[in-house]
Design a protein around this motif. Structure first.
Motif, PDB file in Angstrom:
ATOM      1  N   ASP A  31       0.855  -1.188   0.000  1.00  0.00           N
ATOM      2  CA  ASP A  31       0.000   0.000   0.000  1.00  0.00           C
ATOM      3  C   ASP A  31       0.889   1.234   0.000  1.00  0.00           C
ATOM      4  O   ASP A  31       1.875   1.293   0.743  1.00  0.00           O
ATOM      5  N   PHE A  33       1.149   5.413   0.370  1.00  0.00           N
ATOM      6  CA  PHE A  33       0.434   6.558   0.933  1.00  0.00           C
ATOM      7  C   PHE A  33       1.207   7.854   0.679  1.00  0.00           C
ATOM      8  O   PHE A  33       2.446   7.857   0.619  1.00  0.00           O
ATOM      9  N   ALA A  39      -2.628  11.937  -3.823  1.00  0.00           N
ATOM     10  CA  ALA A  39      -3.577  10.822  -3.707  1.00  0.00           C
ATOM     11  C   ALA A  39      -4.295  10.618  -5.044  1.00  0.00           C
ATOM     12  O   ALA A  39      -4.640  11.574  -5.734  1.00  0.00           O
ATOM     13  N   GLY A  40      -4.480   9.354  -5.398  1.00  0.00           N
ATOM     14  CA  GLY A  40      -5.162   9.031  -6.666  1.00  0.00           C
ATOM     15  C   GLY A  40      -4.201   8.812  -7.817  1.00  0.00           C
ATOM     16  O   GLY A  40      -4.575   8.246  -8.849  1.00  0.00           O
ATOM     17  N   GLU A  51      -2.361   2.346  -6.939  1.00  0.00           N
ATOM     18  CA  GLU A  51      -2.917   3.683  -6.695  1.00  0.00           C
ATOM     19  C   GLU A  51      -2.423   4.217  -5.352  1.00  0.00           C
ATOM     20  O   GLU A  51      -2.445   3.504  -4.340  1.00  0.00           O
ATOM     21  N   ARG A  53      -2.730   6.323  -2.049  1.00  0.00           N
ATOM     22  CA  ARG A  53      -3.865   6.759  -1.240  1.00  0.00           C
ATOM     23  C   ARG A  53      -3.448   7.829  -0.251  1.00  0.00           C
ATOM     24  O   ARG A  53      -2.290   7.872   0.181  1.00  0.00           O
ATOM     25  N   GLU A  54      -4.402   8.668   0.094  1.00  0.00           N
ATOM     26  CA  GLU A  54      -4.111   9.699   1.098  1.00  0.00           C
ATOM     27  C   GLU A  54      -3.949   9.029   2.469  1.00  0.00           C
ATOM     28  O   GLU A  54      -4.755   8.170   2.833  1.00  0.00           O
ATOM     29  N   SER A  59      -5.525   4.780   8.309  1.00  0.00           N
ATOM     30  CA  SER A  59      -4.849   4.056   7.218  1.00  0.00           C
ATOM     31  C   SER A  59      -3.974   2.909   7.704  1.00  0.00           C
ATOM     32  O   SER A  59      -3.864   1.887   7.042  1.00  0.00           O
TER      33      SER A  59
END
Ligand SMILES: NC(=O)c1ccc[n+]([C@@H]2O[C@H](COP(=O)([O-])OP(=O)(O)OC[C@H]3O[C@@H](n4cnc5c(N)ncnc54)[C@H](OP(=O)(O)O)[C@@H]3O)[C@@H](O)[C@H]2O)c1
Length: 321
Positions: A31, A33, A39-40, A51, A53-54, A59
Motif C-alpha cells: 500500500d 500513501f 492521492a489518486g 494507486e 492513497r491519502e 490508514s
C-alpha cells in the motif's frame, strides 16, 4: 510479506520502491500513501500499477509486516507508533525517533545486530551521517576516533523534491528562493536547517548526536559545518580526524578496504559520477603525522543516505539478521 510505504511519491519513497525491486523483494501486498496532493496518482511497482492513497487517521490501523516512512518527522511522530502498535516493524527515514531511548538507529553494516529479534520502530539516520560513519567505523574500532571535523557539500535533493525544483527554476532564471535561505544556483549556502541556541544548525547537531549513537561512543568530539551546494544528487564530505592510537596511512587503507559498502579509490570521484550507486567512495586520504588524517568521501544521498539503508534494514531484519 505485507508492506506499506508512507511518502511513496517523494524522492526517498520512489527510490525505496526502486530499491525493493532491485533487491527482488516482492511483497504479497503493498500500500502506498502520500498527502492529499498526490492521492489518486498511479505508481508502478514490480510491473503493476498501484494507486497512491491519502494517509488518513485509520490508514495504518491494520497489520503490515513492514511500514517504510519517508514523509517527514511530523507525519512519523503521529503515524509510526500507530503502525508499530498494530504489529509492523517501522523503518523511519525522518528525524522523529533517532534520539529516542530504546529506538535503534541503524546502519546495517555497523550495528545491524540491533535488529535481531527487535520489533517496533527502527530509525534510519540522516544522509550525511550515514556516509560519514560508513567511512569511519572500522577506523574508529581499530584506532579510536577522538575528534572529527567535517565539512559537507550537500546536494539540493537532500531537501526533497522541493529542493530540486528550486534549483531547476533558478537555473531557468528565477531569483526566488523559499527552500534554501539564499539563492542556491551558482552559490554555496553554509546553513542547513534552523540555527540552534548553541549556534550550530539542526543538520550539524544531527551529525554530532547520530554519529555518537551509531558508533556507541559519546566521547567522540564532532565539529560539523553543513553546506548546501548547487548539485542535484550526491553529498560530499571533507573529513579531518584525530585518533587515540597511532597509525600509518597503510593501516587506515586496510580498514577502509575492509569496510562494507565502502570503496577506497585513487580516482577523484565527484557527485556527478557516483549518483545512482549504493557505495561510499573514499579518496584523497592523507596525513602529516601518526594521529591525524584527512579524507574525502562522496555518496548518493537518496540511496546510501536514505533508501538503500532503509531497504538494507528491512532485508536484514526479514532474514533474522
Ligand atoms: N532527500 C534525502 O536525501 C533524504 C535523506 C535522508 C532522509 N530523508 C528524509 O526522508 C523524508 C522524505 O524526504 P524526501 O526527500 O523524500 O521528501 P519529498 O521529496 O518532499 O517527499 C515527501 C513525501 O512525503 C509525503 N507527505 C508530505 N506530507 C504528508 C502527509 N501529511 N501525509 C502523508 N504523506 C505526506 C509527500 O506526498 P505528496 O506527494 O502528496 O506531497 C511525499 O510523498 C524526510 O523525513 C527527510 O528528512 C531525506
Amino acid at each position: 510479506m505485507k508492506l506499506a510505504v508512507v511518502g511513496a511519491t517523494g524522492e526517498v519513497g520512489r527510490m525505496m520502491l526502486k530499491k525493493l525491486e532491485e533487491e527482488s523483494i516482492e511483497p504479497d501486498g503493498i500500500d502506498l500513501f502520500s498527502s492529499s496532493r498526490s492521492a489518486g496518482s498511479l505508481m508502478k511497482f514490480t510491473g503493476k500499477s498501484v494507486e497512491v492513497r491519502e494517509l488518513r487517521e485509520d490508514s495504518l490501523r491494520t497489520y503490515y509486516d513492514y511500514v517504510l516512512f519517508s514523509a517527514g518527522a511530523s507525519v512519523s511522530k503521529v503515524f509510526a507508533p500507530i503502525a508499530a502498535s498494530y504489529g509492523a516493524v517501522v523503518i523511519d527515514n525522518s528525524s522523529a525517533f533517532r534520539q529516542s531511548e530504546g529506538i535503534p538507529l541503524v546502519v546495517p553494516e555497523i550495528n545491524g545486530f540491533l535488529l535481531k529479534d527487535y520489533r517496533g520502530i527502527v530509525a534510519n539516520p540522516n544522509c550525511s551521517t550515514i556516509q560519514m560513519v560508513l567511512s569511519l567505523y572500522k577506523i574508529h574500532r581499530k584506532f579510536g576516533l577522538r575528534i572529527v571535523v567535517v565539512s559537507t557539500y550537500q546536494a539540493v535533493s537532500g531537501a526533497g523534491n522541493r529542493g530540486i525544483v528550486e534549483l531547476e527554476k533558478q537555473e531557468a532564471g528565477s531569483q526566488d528562493h523559499a527552500v534554501f535561505v539564499r539563492k542556491i544556483h551558482r552559490n554555496v549556502v553554509p546553513v542547513i536547517g534552523d540555527i540552534l541556541e548553541n549556534s550550530f544548525s539542526v543538520e550539524e547537531m544531527k551529525m554530532v548526536n547520530e554519529t555518537r549513537k551509531i558508533l556507541g561512543d559519546s566521547k567522540i568530539s564532532i565539529w560539523p559545518t553543513t553546506v548546501r551546494v548547487p548539485v542535484m544528487h550526491g553529498h560530499s564530505e571533507a573529513i579531518f580526524c584525530e585518533t587515540e592510537k597511532p597509525f600509518d596511512l597503510e593501516d587506515l587503507r586496510v580498514e577502509l578496504r575492509a569496510s562494507e559498502d565502502v570503496v577506497l579509490t585513487d580516482e577523484k570521484f565527484t557527485p556527478a559520477e557516483i549518483a545512482g550507486s549504493d557505495l561510499v567512495y573514499v579518496s584523497r586520504i592523507r596525513s602529516f603525522d601518526s594521529h591525524r588524517f584527512l579524507l574525502w568521501n562522496v555518496a548518493d544521498n537518496i540511496r546510501v543516505g536514505a533508501a538503500t539503508n532503509a531497504v538494507r534494514i528491512l532485508k536484514m531484519h526479514a532474514g533474522g539478521v
